[in-house]
Design a protein around this motif. Structure first.
Motif, short mmCIF file in Angstrom:
data_model
loop_
_atom_site.label_atom_id
_atom_site.label_comp_id
_atom_site.label_asym_id
_atom_site.label_seq_id
_atom_site.Cartn_x
_atom_site.Cartn_y
_atom_site.Cartn_z
N GLY A 256 0.58 -1.68 0.06
CA GLY A 256 0.03 -0.05 -0.12
C GLY A 256 1.28 0.75 0.43
N SER A 260 2.82 2.02 -5.35
CA SER A 260 2.10 2.36 -5.46
C SER A 260 1.51 3.45 -6.61
CB SER A 260 1.43 2.28 -3.98
OG SER A 260 0.04 3.27 -3.98
N ASP A 262 -1.05 5.60 -5.99
CA ASP A 262 -1.91 6.58 -5.98
C ASP A 262 -0.64 7.50 -5.04
OD1 ASP A 262 -4.48 5.32 -5.70
OD2 ASP A 262 -4.77 4.41 -4.47
N ARG A 316 -0.54 12.80 -8.70
CA ARG A 316 0.03 11.38 -8.53
C ARG A 316 0.64 10.18 -9.00
NH1 ARG A 316 -3.54 9.80 -3.87
NH2 ARG A 316 -5.76 10.06 -4.22
N TYR A 354 3.26 6.46 2.41
CA TYR A 354 2.28 6.58 2.35
C TYR A 354 1.19 5.91 2.36
CZ TYR A 354 -3.01 6.64 -0.71
OH TYR A 354 -4.04 7.31 -1.26
N TYR A 355 -0.08 7.15 3.48
CA TYR A 355 -1.25 6.62 4.19
C TYR A 355 -2.99 7.16 3.63
CZ TYR A 355 2.56 6.97 7.72
OH TYR A 355 3.11 7.09 8.57
N ASP A 356 -3.37 6.19 3.08
CA ASP A 356 -4.29 6.18 2.41
C ASP A 356 -5.41 7.26 3.42
OD1 ASP A 356 -6.30 5.90 0.23
OD2 ASP A 356 -7.23 5.30 1.62
N ARG A 357 -5.39 6.61 4.74
CA ARG A 357 -6.09 7.44 5.34
C ARG A 357 -5.56 8.48 6.97
NH1 ARG A 357 -11.36 7.51 7.00
NH2 ARG A 357 -12.00 8.19 8.97
N GLN A 383 -6.04 11.45 1.99
CA GLN A 383 -4.03 10.91 1.63
C GLN A 383 -3.35 12.09 2.27
OE1 GLN A 383 -6.69 11.01 -1.31
NE2 GLN A 383 -7.54 9.97 0.53
N SER A 385 1.42 11.59 1.65
CA SER A 385 2.27 10.91 1.76
C SER A 385 3.76 11.73 2.11
CB SER A 385 2.52 10.58 -0.03
OG SER A 385 1.78 10.04 -0.79
#
Length: 938
Positions: A256, A260, A262, A316, A354-357, A383, A385
Motif C-alpha cells: 500500500g 503504489s 496512488d 499521483r 503513504y497513508y490512505d487515511r 491521503q 505521502s
C-alpha cells in the motif's frame, strides 16, 4: 582560516599510507584495567619465551608485529595477575585480535590460561566498564550490533534497558521525554536534524561505524548537567583493529505504500535525490520586497505574482521500494614511531510512506457538564505521502605517538523530505464549513560536524581535550497550502469559511562551537582526582515569510488548485481580474537567539573501605541566553535581550559497594537541570501548515531543576549475561510542558508546570539458555521492564490567567460526577516500558535469528486546558524479526531478511476525558514492512 587548518589536519591524518609487511601479521587489541574499567596504560604483551613484545598506550591499546605462526602470548602488569593466551594464530598480512581484562593480584594468585579467538569480544569489556563505572549505566558493543542485525542505531538501541525510540529516530530514556534525554557524539554536543530537540536523530548512525554506545542514567560532575532521564553517548571507531571494507544494498516493501500508483507528489528539483533543493522552490524575489496592494493597480504586482511556481495541486505517481546503500572502509597502519587509523563511511537511503487515511481531529468538552462525550470541533481526513532522502558521510582519522594521540572526525548529514497531502477539512463549530485542501511541502535539513580530540599522558597525569564545531540548518522552502470551501455545489475562497491560498518560507540556521578539557590524576591506593572545564557558544537565526494568494472574485473559483496561477488567470493592471500576491516581510516571524555556557567541575573517586567506593564532586555551570525578536503587534520588542542568566552549582555523590567480585550495590544522589530551547523562550509564533497547529513561545520560561535519587543491584555473569534491579526517584521544580489554549485548541504554548515527581523501577535480564542442553547454548533471551509513576501538583501550576492554577481551571470544566485529583501524570512520561528479545546464533552455520518486542505505555502528549481534554499517545506494540545468513568464500557475504511491525499496529494519539469515548487527535497506519539486505565484506 581556523576551520581550514582543522580540515587540513584531518586530511593529513587520513591520507598517510604505507606498504604492507610481506610475511608478517599483527596482534592487536586492548587491555582493560579490571579495577577501574579503563584502558590499562603500560601493560606488557610478550611472545612467551622471548623478549619480543610491546607495551600498551594510555588507551590500553597495542599492536605487535609477528611472523606468521602460532604463539603463546603473556599479558602482564605490575601487581596484576598475568594472563597467558595459548594457540594464538598469526596470519601473514592480517591482524589477530586479542582483548584482555587484568585484575589486581593482591594474593599472588596463579596465572590464568586462556585460548585467544580471532573474533573480537567487546561485550565482556563493556560489562567490565559497567561493573566499575561510578554511574548507573547500560551499554552495547559493536559485537552486539552484529548479532542483532540492525543496520542503524535506531533499531539496535531499543535493546538497552529503559530505552525507547520515538518516531523511529529519537531516544527516550526511562520513559522521560526528549527534554530529559541528551545525545552526544564522541562525548560532545551535536544538535540533531531538529535543533528543537535535545536528542539526535540516531537513525543517521550506521552500526558498522560504531565502537559502542553508552547510556548513562545517573549524573557525575564530569558530564553535562542538562540531562535527567539519561545521556546517550555514541562512540565512533577511530582506530580499527583490522582492515575492513564493507558494502551493503537493501530494499524494503510495505504493501500500500511502495510500488503504489496512488502516491501523492509534485514536481520538485533536479537534486531532490540528494535531499537538496536546487532553487526550484526558492523565494523568487528578495525577502524585503514590498508587495503592492491590489487597489494600487501597480503592474509590479503582476510581475511578482507570475514569479511564483504555479503548481499548487497534489498529483499521483508510483512510489518505488525503500532503498538503502552503505559503504565503509577502515584500517590501521603501524610505523616505527607512530600509528595511523582511519575510517570512511557513506550511507544513503530513500523512504516512501503513504497513508490512505491520515486523520487529525480537534475535540472539546461539551458546554453542558451533564454531557460526557466530546464535541467534534474540527476534523481532517485524507491521503498523506512522504518521500524522504537521508544520506550521511563520516570521515575519521587518528594518529598515536609516544603517550599522545590526536584524532578528528568530519560528519555531514543531509535530509530532504517532500510531504504531500490531499484531504477534507470539516469545521463543525465556528463556520460549519467543508474545505478541500492540497498541501505541498519540502523540508531540507543538514548537519555538518567536526570534532578534534587530543589525549596525552604526562607521567601519572592524564589530559584529554575535545573541540567540536557544528552547523545545523533547516530550510522549508515554499510550503503551499490551498484550502477551497466546498458546499451546496459551490466552490469558493471566502475567508469567513476558512478558505485561503498560502505560501510559507522558513529557514533556521544554528552554529554550535564547544571546547572541553578533562584531567585525571591517580593518588593513594585505588583513588583518583578528576577536574576539568567546558565552554560553548550557540547561535540560532530563524525566519518565516508568509504570503497569500487572493482572487478578485472569490465567490466562484475552480476546485482545481492548479488553475489559480495559470497564465491566463493571473491578475493584470489592465483587466484588474484574477489571482494576485498579498503579504510582506513580518518582523514578528523572525528571531535570533544566542547562548553562552561555561562549566567547571572537580570530583574524586576513592576507595573508602576494601569493598566500598565513593565518587563525589561538584559541577558549576554559568549560562546566559539572548533573544532578538518581537510579537505580532510590535508592542513588545527585544534587541539582544538577556533572557536567562543563571549560575548553577550541582553536587553529586555516588556509592558503589562490591558485594562480591561480580555483584554490586549502588546508590547515588545528584542535582541536574533542563533548559528551555531558543524557540520556547521567545515570543515567536510558528505555524505548521500540515497539522494547522501554531506554536507560541513563552519568554517567561525558566529552567527546570531536578533532584535525582538512584539505587541499583547488579550481578554480572559470564559473557554478556547479567541481572539487574534498579529504583529511581526524581523531583522536578518547573517541569516544562506543552499546553493548548483553552479558547483556541490549535494554539499550543510551553509553560513551567510547578512541582512534579517521578518514581520508578527497572528490571533487566540477559541470559543464555545453555542450562536446558547443548542446543540451547546458542539461544539467548533478554528482557527489561521499566515501571514509572509520575505526578504533577496541579495547585502549583500557574496558568497565567490572573493567578488561576491548573487545578482551578480543571475544576471549572468538570463533568457531572467527576472527581478532581490534586495531581496528574507528567507530560511525555510513560507509565511502563517493555523491551524483550530472543536471539538464536549458530556460529558454525553462520545463522542469526532475532525476534524483538517493544512497547511504551500511554503518555500525556498535550496537556488539556479548559474545555480541551488531555491528549495521550496510544501504546504502539512493535514486534520485529531479523534473520541473517553468512555464506560464500570465507563467509564474506551476509543476507538479512526482516519484518517490521508484525502486529500491524497503528500510531495514534487520542483525547481522553471523564466518561467519554477516546477521540482521534492523530492517526496513522504505518503497515507491515518487509526488508532484504545483502552485505559483502572485502
Amino acid at each position: 582560516m581556523y576551520q581550514f587548518v582543522r580540515f587540513f589536519l584531518f586530511i593529513a591524518l587520513v591520507g598517510i599510507s604505507s606498504s604492507a609487511f610481506a610475511q608478517k601479521g599483527f596482534l592487536r587489541g586492548k587491555i582493560t584495567d579490571g579495577e577501574f574499567g579503563e584502558g590499562l596504560f603500560g601493560a606488557t604483551i610478550v611472545q612467551q619465551g622471548t623478549t619480543n613484545g610491546v607495551t600498551t598506550d594510555f588507551n590500553g591499546e597495542f599492536s605487535l608485529t609477528l611472523p606468521a605462526g602460532t604463539y603463546t602470548i603473556a599479558v602482564s602488569y605490575v601487581s596484576y595477575r598475568t594472563q597467558y593466551f595459548e594457540n594464538v594464530e598469526i596470519k601473514a598480512g592480517e591482524p589477530t585480535i586479542l582483548n584482555a581484562t587484568l585484575l589486581p593480584d593482591v594474593q599472588e594468585l596463579d596465572a590464568v590460561e586462556v585460548v585467544a579467538e580471532r573474533t573480537r569480544d567487546n561485550e565482556s569489556s563493556l560489562l567490565t566498564i559497567q561493573k566499575k563505572s561510578p554511574n548507573v549505566m547500560d551499554a552495547m558493543s559493536s559485537q552486539s550490533f552484529k548479532k542483532i542485525g540492525d543496520s542503524n542505531l535506531a533499531g539496535a538501541i531499543k535493546r538497552v534497558t529503559g530505552v525507547s525510540v520515538e518516531g523511529g529516530r529519537y531516544v527516550y530514556v526511562r520513559g522521560l521525554g526528549d527534554r530529559y534525554t541528551k545525545t552526544t557524539l564522541n562525548e560532545m554536543d551535536i544538535p540533531g536534524l531538529d535543533p528543537d530537540r535535545n536528542t539526535v536523530q540516531i537513525d543517521i548512525f550506521p552500526t558498522n561505524t560504531l565502537e559502542n554506545i553508552m547510556v548513562f542514567k545517573t549524573f557525575t560532575p564530569n558530564l553535562s548537567a542538562d540531562f535527567t532521564g539519561g545521556m546517550v553517548n555514541v562512540e565512533t571507531k577511530a582506530f580499527p583493529l583490522e582492515k575492513a571494507t564493507n558494502i551493503s544494498l537493501g530494499f524494503s516493501y510495505t504493501p500500500g505504500m511502495n510500488l503504489s500508483n496512488d502516491f501523492l507528489s509534485y514536481k520538485g528539483g533536479k537534486l531532490d535525490f540528494l535531499g537538496i533543493d536546487d532553487g526550484t522552490r526558492a523565494l523568487p524575489f528578495a525577502a524585503n520586497t514590498t508587495i503592492p496592494s491590489e487597489p494600487q493597480n501597480d503592474p509590479r504586482l503582476e510581475e511578482l505574482t507570475r514569479k511564483l511556481n504555479p503548481e499548487m495541486a497534489a498529483s499521483r505517481r508510483m512510489s518505488f521500494l525503500n532503498t538503502s546503500f552503505a559503504v565503509n572502509h577502515g584500517n590501521q597502519k603501524n610505523y616505527e614511531k607512530y600509528t595511523i587509523g582511519y575510517n570512511a563511511v557513506l550511507n544513503y537511503q530513500t523512504n516512501f510512506d503513504y497513508y490512505d487515511r491520515a486523520e487529525y481531529g480537534f475535540y472539546l468538552k461539551n458546554n453542558n457538564p451533564e454531557t460526557n462525550e466530546l464535541f467534534k470541533n474540527e476534523e481532517r481526513i485524507g491521503q498523506q505521502s512522504e518521500a524522504s532522502v537521508l544520506w550521511s558521510a563520516l570521515f575519521s582519522g587518528a594518529i598515536k605517538f609516544d603517550n599522545h594521540s590526536i584524532s578528528t572526525s568530519l560528519l555531514h548529514t543531509q535530509n530532504g523530505i517532500e510531504q504531500t497531502s490531499k484531504r477534507v477539512n470539516q469545521d463543525f463549530d465556528q463556520n460549519v464549513a467543508t474545505l478541500s485542501e492540497d498541501i505541498l511541502t519540502y523540508t531540507q535539513r543538514s548537519i555538518t560536524n567536526n570534532i578534534l580530540i587530543g589525549r596525552h599522558q604526562f607521567n601519572k597525569l592524564n589530559v584529554e581535550w575535545r573541540n567540536s564545531f557544528t552547523r545545523s540548518e533547516i530550510d522549508d522552502p515554499d510550503f503551499r497550502v490551498t484550502s477551497i470551501s466546498v458546499g451546496d455545489g459551490d466552490t469558493t475562497l471566502q475567508g469567513g469559511k476558512g478558505a485561503a491560498i498560502n505560501r510559507f518560507y522558513r529557514n533556521l540556521v544554528e552554529i554550535n562551537e564547544s571546547f572541553k578539557a578533562d584531567f585525571s590524576l591517580p593518588y593513594g591506593e585505588s583513588s583518583k582526582l578528576m577536574f576539568g572545564g567546558l565552554g560553548s557558544y550557540k547561535k540560532r537565526d530563524f525566519s518565516v515569510l508568509n504570503y497569500n494568494l487572493r482572487v478578485t472574485n472569490p465567490d466562484r473559483v475552480s476546485a482545481d488548485a492548479n488553475t489559480f496561477l495559470q497564465e491566463d488567470n493571473i491578475w493584470t493592471a489592465s483587466e484588474q481580474q484574477g489571482t494576485y500576491l498579498f503579504g510582506n516581510f513580518e518582523p514578528a516571524n523572525t528571531y535570533t537567539g544566542a547562548q553562552n555556557l561555561f562549566g567547571a567541575y572537580v570530583m574524586t573517586e576513592m576507595q573508602v573501605l576494601p569493598k566500598l567506593r565513593a565518587v563525589y564532586g561538584l559541577r558549576a555551570e554559568q549560562v546566559t541566553m539572548f533573544y532578538t525578536g518581537q510579537n505580532n503587534s510590535g508592542s513588545i520588542v527585544y534587541d539582544n535581550e538577556k533572557t536567562l542568566n543563571e549560575l548553577n552549582l550541582l553536587p553529586s555523590a555516588n556509592l558503589v559497594y562490591n558485594l562480591t567480585e561480580k555483584m554490586n550495590l549502588r546508590g547515588s544522589f545528584n542535582k541536574t537541570l533542563a533548559r528551555p530551547s531558543f524557540k520556547e523562550k521567545s515570543v515567536s509564533q510558528i505555524y505548521d501548515p500540515i497539522s494547522k497547529i501554531t506554536f507560541n513561545g513563552n519568554i517567561d520560561l525558566t529552567q527546570t531543576y531536578v533532584n535525582n535519587f538512584d539505587m541499583r543491584w547488579e550481578y554480572f555473569l559470564k559473557g554478556n549475561q547479567m541481572v539487574a534491579i534498579s529504583g529511581f526517584y526524581k523531583t522536578f521544580d518547573g517541569h516544562i510542558e506543552l499546553v493548548a489554549f483553552e479558547v483556541a485548541p490549535e494554539n499550543v504554548k510551553p509553560r513551567n508546570a510547578g512541582q512534579s515527581m517521578v518514581v520508578g523501577a527497572e528490571i533487566e535480564l540477559r541470559k543464555n539458555l545453555d542450562f536446558f542442553g547443548s542446543f540451547f547454548e546458542n539461544l539467548a533471551v533478554g528482557t527489561n521492564l521499566t515501571l514509572v509513576q509520575s505526578a504533577v501538583d496541579l495547585k502549583s501550576v500557574n496558568t497565567g490567567n490572573g493567578g488561576e492554577t491548573e487545578y482551578d481551571l480543571r475544576a471549572r470544566n468538570l463533568r457531572a460526577g467527576e472527581e478532581l485529583k490534586d495531581t496528574r501524570p507528567m507530560a511525555g512520561q510513560s507509565p511502563y516500558l517493555v523491551n524483550a528479545y530472543m536471539n538464536l546464533q549458530l556460529p558454525k552455520q553462520g545463522t542469526n535469528i532475532n525476534v524483538s518486542y517493544n512497547v511504551q505505555g500511554p503518555s500525556l502528549a498535550v496537556v488539556g486546558s479548559g474545555r480541551l481534554a488531555d491528549v495521550y499517545t496510544v501504546p504502539f506494540h512493535s514486534l520485529n524479526l531479523n534473520a541473517s545468513q553468512t555464506f560464500g568464500l570465507r563467509e564474506r557475504s551476509t543476507l538479512t531478511f526482516g519484518i517490521q511491525n508484525l502486529l500491524n499496529d497503528a500510531r495514534e494519539q487520542v483525547y481522553k476525558s471523564y466518561g467519554a469515548s477516546p477521540a482521534i487527535y492523530s492517526s496513522l497506519q504505518p503497515g507491515m514492512q518487509f526488508s532484504l539486505k545483502y552485505a559483502f565484506a572485502f
